[in-house]
Design an enzyme around this catalytic site. Sequence first.
Site, short mmCIF file in Angstrom:
data_model
loop_
_atom_site.label_atom_id
_atom_site.label_comp_id
_atom_site.label_asym_id
_atom_site.label_seq_id
_atom_site.Cartn_x
_atom_site.Cartn_y
_atom_site.Cartn_z
N ASP A 161 0.85 -1.17 0.00
CA ASP A 161 0.00 0.00 0.00
C ASP A 161 0.90 1.23 0.00
OD1 ASP A 161 -2.77 0.67 0.15
OD2 ASP A 161 -2.52 1.34 2.21
N TYR A 163 2.45 4.73 1.23
CA TYR A 163 2.49 5.39 2.53
C TYR A 163 1.32 6.36 2.62
CZ TYR A 163 7.35 3.71 2.82
OH TYR A 163 8.47 2.94 2.86
N PHE A 174 8.13 1.32 -1.10
CA PHE A 174 9.12 1.54 -0.05
C PHE A 174 9.81 2.92 -0.12
CE2 PHE A 174 8.91 -3.12 -0.34
CZ PHE A 174 8.63 -3.44 0.98
N HIS A 283 9.00 -9.87 5.65
CA HIS A 283 8.86 -8.45 5.34
C HIS A 283 9.87 -7.65 6.16
CE1 HIS A 283 6.99 -4.46 5.01
NE2 HIS A 283 6.43 -4.92 3.90
#
Length: 318
Positions: A161, A163, A174, A283
């Site tokens: 998703d 930020y 990221f 993750h």
Amino acid sequence: MASSSSLSSKTRTLIDIFQPAASKRLKTSHTLKTLATTTDEKCDSELTLTSSSSAMTPLQKSRAETNKWMARSKRSLKICSERVSKWGNGCVKLEELLVDETWLEALPGEFQKPYALSLCKFVETEICGSGAPVYPPPSLIFNALNSTPFDRVKVVILGQDPYHGPGQAMGLSFSVPEGVKIPPSLLNIFKELRQDLGCSIPSHGNLEKWAVQGVLLLNAVLTVRKHQANSHAKKGWEQFTDAVIKTISQKKEGVVFLLWGNSAQAKMSLIDERKHHILKAAHPSGLSANRGFFGCRHFSQTNSLLKELGTDPIDWQL
């Protein structure tokens, strides 16, 4: 089934969807505004750095190549930003926010499918109904694809998703713009890079340099409501990004997929493992990095695989 013309008459385009709040969202980050207004002069100066001289060292040639593709990425962003600025003058179809021609050719007809029209309706309701900002700004929604042309994709790093804080999302998984605090997951990625390849931890979290080298930084969902994680999940974006992954799997060979965490690994069924390489790990979030992400050495493994394929490795150092 309704005709395409009747569907079109019932569905507003993304121009209508984003227009009410476009100016507000575009002001959320000075850095994002700077990204969206790169001048032609700067792009032209960067394009001149392309290497044709045999006297250049391999490192100089690599840097020149990166500069060339960075300039192309900025040109794409400028085109997209100009289209956004003209939204009040007429209709813009969804694909007009995706300006890289190689992806439009790789995904023919994707934007005309019923789910894409439903996605437009959902975003329209979000903007017009709640009034909450949507991230990233419209010009950066397809930044991953606009920055990494289809024929350049060598590595795929899947995120979930965008930020959801102001000024953070820039359309690359990221990644955050320079000047924005590095999020915990990205900091852990940098820590693993330091352990794996000896890379120094940079002062910023802008991963554009990776993107223009052929690292597709793709989130499963490409928009989000302010401060509400997963608020745009299961509304159509997953179908679109699944199509992107399937297209890479079907039309390319030797791509390295880095799947971190359960959500990314759930996409394995979309990838032909006979043609591509899949590297799995936990993750990099603070909750799971110590349970299999740290020590995975995915970055050195990726470069080893690319070298075996006769492809230039990624310069991971920012």
